[in-house]
Design a protein around this motif. Structure first.
Motif, PDB file in Angstrom:
ATOM      1  N   MET A   1      -2.468  -3.508   2.470  1.00  6.13           N
ATOM      2  CA  MET A   1      -1.488  -4.303   3.461  1.00  6.13           C
ATOM      3  C   MET A   1      -2.547  -4.536   4.178  1.00  6.13           C
ATOM      4  SD  MET A   1       1.760  -3.936   5.931  1.00  6.13           S
ATOM      5  CE  MET A   1       0.989  -3.394   7.613  1.00  6.13           C
ATOM      6  N   LEU A   2      -2.811  -6.018   4.377  1.00  9.54           N
ATOM      7  CA  LEU A   2      -3.514  -6.733   5.340  1.00  9.54           C
ATOM      8  C   LEU A   2      -2.827  -7.279   6.442  1.00  9.54           C
ATOM      9  CD1 LEU A   2      -6.468  -8.022   6.256  1.00  9.54           C
ATOM     10  CD2 LEU A   2      -5.703  -9.983   5.029  1.00  9.54           C
ATOM     11  N   GLU A   3      -2.969  -6.632   7.572  1.00 10.93           N
ATOM     12  CA  GLU A   3      -2.451  -6.978   9.023  1.00 10.93           C
ATOM     13  C   GLU A   3      -3.331  -7.751   9.704  1.00 10.93           C
ATOM     14  OE1 GLU A   3       0.104  -5.165  12.618  1.00 10.93           O
ATOM     15  OE2 GLU A   3      -0.812  -3.710  11.320  1.00 10.93           O
ATOM     16  N   VAL A   4      -3.292  -9.129   9.384  1.00 12.28           N
ATOM     17  CA  VAL A   4      -4.264  -9.892  10.010  1.00 12.28           C
ATOM     18  C   VAL A   4      -4.459  -9.886  11.554  1.00 12.28           C
ATOM     19  CG1 VAL A   4      -4.395 -11.687   7.824  1.00 12.28           C
ATOM     20  CG2 VAL A   4      -2.824 -11.835   9.745  1.00 12.28           C
ATOM     21  N   SER A   5      -3.459  -9.876  12.357  1.00 13.43           N
ATOM     22  CA  SER A   5      -3.280 -10.076  13.790  1.00 13.43           C
ATOM     23  C   SER A   5      -3.805  -8.606  14.326  1.00 13.43           C
ATOM     24  CB  SER A   5      -1.835  -9.988  14.416  1.00 13.43           C
ATOM     25  OG  SER A   5      -1.527 -11.024  13.577  1.00 13.43           O
ATOM     26  N   ALA A   6      -3.864  -7.468  13.565  1.00 10.39           N
ATOM     27  CA  ALA A   6      -4.426  -6.345  14.022  1.00 10.39           C
ATOM     28  C   ALA A   6      -5.719  -6.010  13.335  1.00 10.39           C
ATOM     29  CB  ALA A   6      -3.504  -5.060  13.700  1.00 10.39           C
ATOM     30  N   ALA A   7      -6.240  -6.990  12.550  1.00  7.85           N
ATOM     31  CA  ALA A   7      -7.616  -6.624  11.816  1.00  7.85           C
ATOM     32  C   ALA A   7      -7.673  -5.275  11.078  1.00  7.85           C
ATOM     33  CB  ALA A   7      -8.737  -6.764  12.831  1.00  7.85           C
ATOM     34  N   SER A   8      -6.509  -5.037  10.140  1.00  8.99           N
ATOM     35  CA  SER A   8      -6.732  -3.802   9.563  1.00  8.99           C
ATOM     36  C   SER A   8      -6.049  -3.822   8.246  1.00  8.99           C
ATOM     37  CB  SER A   8      -5.702  -2.791  10.264  1.00  8.99           C
ATOM     38  OG  SER A   8      -4.173  -3.132  10.160  1.00  8.99           O
ATOM     39  N   ILE A   9      -6.504  -3.059   7.342  1.00 11.27           N
ATOM     40  CA  ILE A   9      -6.119  -3.211   6.009  1.00 11.27           C
ATOM     41  C   ILE A   9      -5.969  -1.823   5.542  1.00 11.27           C
ATOM     42  CG2 ILE A   9      -8.518  -3.104   5.189  1.00 11.27           C
ATOM     43  CD1 ILE A   9      -7.751  -5.170   3.016  1.00 11.27           C
ATOM     44  N   ALA A  10      -4.949  -1.500   4.414  1.00 15.03           N
ATOM     45  CA  ALA A  10      -4.682  -0.153   4.126  1.00 15.03           C
ATOM     46  C   ALA A  10      -3.947  -0.336   2.822  1.00 15.03           C
ATOM     47  CB  ALA A  10      -3.974   0.643   5.038  1.00 15.03           C
ATOM     48  N   GLU A  11      -4.344   0.860   2.032  1.00 18.06           N
ATOM     49  CA  GLU A  11      -3.194   0.683   0.670  1.00 18.06           C
ATOM     50  C   GLU A  11      -1.818   1.621   1.178  1.00 18.06           C
ATOM     51  OE1 GLU A  11      -3.162   3.234  -3.233  1.00 18.06           O
ATOM     52  OE2 GLU A  11      -4.942   2.477  -2.582  1.00 18.06           O
ATOM     53  N   ILE A  12      -0.782   0.979   0.918  1.00 16.03           N
ATOM     54  CA  ILE A  12       0.328   1.377   1.340  1.00 16.03           C
ATOM     55  C   ILE A  12       1.242   1.751   0.204  1.00 16.03           C
ATOM     56  CG2 ILE A  12       0.336   0.249   3.371  1.00 16.03           C
ATOM     57  CD1 ILE A  12       2.136  -1.937   2.558  1.00 16.03           C
ATOM     58  N   ALA A  13       0.890   1.620  -1.129  1.00 16.07           N
ATOM     59  CA  ALA A  13       1.605   1.832  -2.126  1.00 16.07           C
ATOM     60  C   ALA A  13       0.813   1.960  -3.414  1.00 16.07           C
ATOM     61  CB  ALA A  13       2.728   0.566  -2.470  1.00 16.07           C
ATOM     62  N   GLY A  14       1.271   3.069  -4.349  1.00 14.07           N
ATOM     63  CA  GLY A  14       0.619   3.411  -5.391  1.00 14.07           C
ATOM     64  C   GLY A  14       0.941   2.245  -6.465  1.00 14.07           C
ATOM     65  N   SER A  15       1.968   1.232  -6.391  1.00 14.96           N
ATOM     66  CA  SER A  15       2.201   0.295  -7.532  1.00 14.96           C
ATOM     67  C   SER A  15       2.752  -0.812  -6.805  1.00 14.96           C
ATOM     68  CB  SER A  15       3.066   1.157  -8.543  1.00 14.96           C
ATOM     69  OG  SER A  15       4.573   1.244  -8.109  1.00 14.96           O
ATOM     70  N   GLU A  16       3.039  -1.662  -8.004  1.00 14.31           N
ATOM     71  CA  GLU A  16       3.668  -3.272  -7.103  1.00 14.31           C
ATOM     72  C   GLU A  16       5.104  -2.623  -7.026  1.00 14.31           C
ATOM     73  OE1 GLU A  16       4.576  -7.587  -8.711  1.00 14.31           O
ATOM     74  OE2 GLU A  16       2.707  -6.493  -9.777  1.00 14.31           O
ATOM     75  N   LYS A  17       5.655  -1.914  -8.032  1.00 13.64           N
ATOM     76  CA  LYS A  17       7.027  -1.504  -7.926  1.00 13.64           C
ATOM     77  C   LYS A  17       7.536  -0.854  -6.525  1.00 13.64           C
ATOM     78  CE  LYS A  17      10.870   0.786 -10.086  1.00 13.64           C
ATOM     79  NZ  LYS A  17      11.219   1.585 -11.463  1.00 13.64           N
ATOM     80  N   GLU A  18       6.474  -0.010  -6.163  1.00 13.51           N
ATOM     81  CA  GLU A  18       6.790   0.962  -5.001  1.00 13.51           C
ATOM     82  C   GLU A  18       6.486  -0.248  -3.808  1.00 13.51           C
ATOM     83  OE1 GLU A  18       4.751   4.466  -2.574  1.00 13.51           O
ATOM     84  OE2 GLU A  18       3.764   4.028  -4.469  1.00 13.51           O
ATOM     85  N   PHE A  19       5.446  -0.910  -3.984  1.00 16.93           N
ATOM     86  CA  PHE A  19       5.350  -2.032  -2.878  1.00 16.93           C
ATOM     87  C   PHE A  19       6.450  -2.620  -2.467  1.00 16.93           C
ATOM     88  CE2 PHE A  19       4.196  -6.214  -1.335  1.00 16.93           C
ATOM     89  CZ  PHE A  19       3.524  -6.009  -0.033  1.00 16.93           C
ATOM     90  N   HIS A  20       7.130  -3.139  -3.690  1.00 12.02           N
ATOM     91  CA  HIS A  20       8.137  -4.060  -3.395  1.00 12.02           C
ATOM     92  C   HIS A  20       9.391  -3.474  -2.818  1.00 12.02           C
ATOM     93  CE1 HIS A  20      11.940  -6.050  -4.900  1.00 12.02           C
ATOM     94  NE2 HIS A  20      11.478  -7.138  -4.525  1.00 12.02           N
ATOM     95  N   GLN A  21       9.737  -2.184  -3.361  1.00 15.48           N
ATOM     96  CA  GLN A  21      10.709  -1.129  -2.701  1.00 15.48           C
ATOM     97  C   GLN A  21      10.514  -0.888  -1.099  1.00 15.48           C
ATOM     98  OE1 GLN A  21      13.585  -0.690  -4.367  1.00 15.48           O
ATOM     99  NE2 GLN A  21      14.287  -0.240  -2.061  1.00 15.48           N
ATOM    100  N   ARG A  22       9.312  -0.386  -1.052  1.00 14.86           N
ATOM    101  CA  ARG A  22       8.937  -0.337   0.648  1.00 14.86           C
ATOM    102  C   ARG A  22       9.024  -1.493   1.325  1.00 14.86           C
ATOM    103  NH1 ARG A  22       3.982   3.552   1.430  1.00 14.86           N
ATOM    104  NH2 ARG A  22       5.134   3.855   3.417  1.00 14.86           N
ATOM    105  N   CYS A  23       8.926  -2.652   0.904  1.00 16.81           N
ATOM    106  CA  CYS A  23       9.257  -3.976   1.792  1.00 16.81           C
ATOM    107  C   CYS A  23      10.484  -4.226   1.809  1.00 16.81           C
ATOM    108  CB  CYS A  23       8.412  -5.136   1.057  1.00 16.81           C
ATOM    109  SG  CYS A  23       6.854  -5.354   1.224  1.00 16.81           S
ATOM    110  N   VAL A  24      11.393  -4.049   0.810  1.00 12.70           N
ATOM    111  CA  VAL A  24      12.848  -4.080   0.827  1.00 12.70           C
ATOM    112  C   VAL A  24      13.375  -3.262   1.950  1.00 12.70           C
ATOM    113  CG1 VAL A  24      15.009  -3.925  -0.311  1.00 12.70           C
ATOM    114  CG2 VAL A  24      13.171  -5.068  -1.539  1.00 12.70           C
ATOM    115  N   ASP A  25      13.036  -1.836   1.916  1.00 14.92           N
ATOM    116  CA  ASP A  25      13.553  -0.867   2.784  1.00 14.92           C
ATOM    117  C   ASP A  25      12.974  -1.181   4.103  1.00 14.92           C
ATOM    118  OD1 ASP A  25      14.844   0.223   0.824  1.00 14.92           O
ATOM    119  OD2 ASP A  25      13.203   1.864   0.461  1.00 14.92           O
ATOM    120  N   ASP A  26      11.421  -1.529   4.135  1.00 14.34           N
ATOM    121  CA  ASP A  26      10.880  -1.860   5.529  1.00 14.34           C
ATOM    122  C   ASP A  26      11.122  -0.380   6.749  1.00 14.34           C
ATOM    123  OD1 ASP A  26       8.883  -3.282   6.996  1.00 14.34           O
ATOM    124  OD2 ASP A  26      10.819  -4.246   8.010  1.00 14.34           O
TER     125      ASP A  26
END
Length: 103
Positions: A1-26
């Motif tokens: 995840m690129l958080e442009v306002s905080a100037a950080s970048i991090a891996e937040i999911a192991g797959s596109e499917k996991e990323f999508h679900q984590r965004c839905v759940d938030d």
């Protein structure tokens, strides 16, 4: 995840499917939905090519509050924050930073 306002970048999911679900759940609040709701309630409503921007970037101590928000064209905001990120990404936390605006 690129958080442009905080100037950080991090891996937040192991797959596109996991990323999508984590965004839905938030569950972690990445999408700042409560802040967006407060902005809308305050009459700060975006147009189709706009995004919320921070007066003082969270990277520099700015808070995630409505009074630190303004509307910006998303292309300009991403360009500006990308420049800040590229210039600060290797600095240790707490490093002094001076911003010089040039025409």
């Amino acid at each position: 995840m690129l958080e442009v306002s905080a100037a950080s970048i991090a891996e937040i999911a192991g797959s596109e499917k996991e990323f999508h679900q984590r965004c839905v759940d938030d569950a972690e609040g990445w999408l700042l939905r409560p802040l967006v709701d407060r902005c809308r309630s305050a009459g700060i409503v975006l147009g189709p090519t706009q995004c919320y921007a921070f007066t003082t970037l969270p990277l520099f101590g700015g808070e995630y509050k409505v009074d630190n928000i303004w509307i910006c064209a998303w292309k300009e905001w991403l360009s500006f924050t990308a420049t800040i990120y590229s210039q600060t990404k290797d600095l240790p936390d707490g490093s002094p930073v001076a911003i010089k605006f040039v025409d």
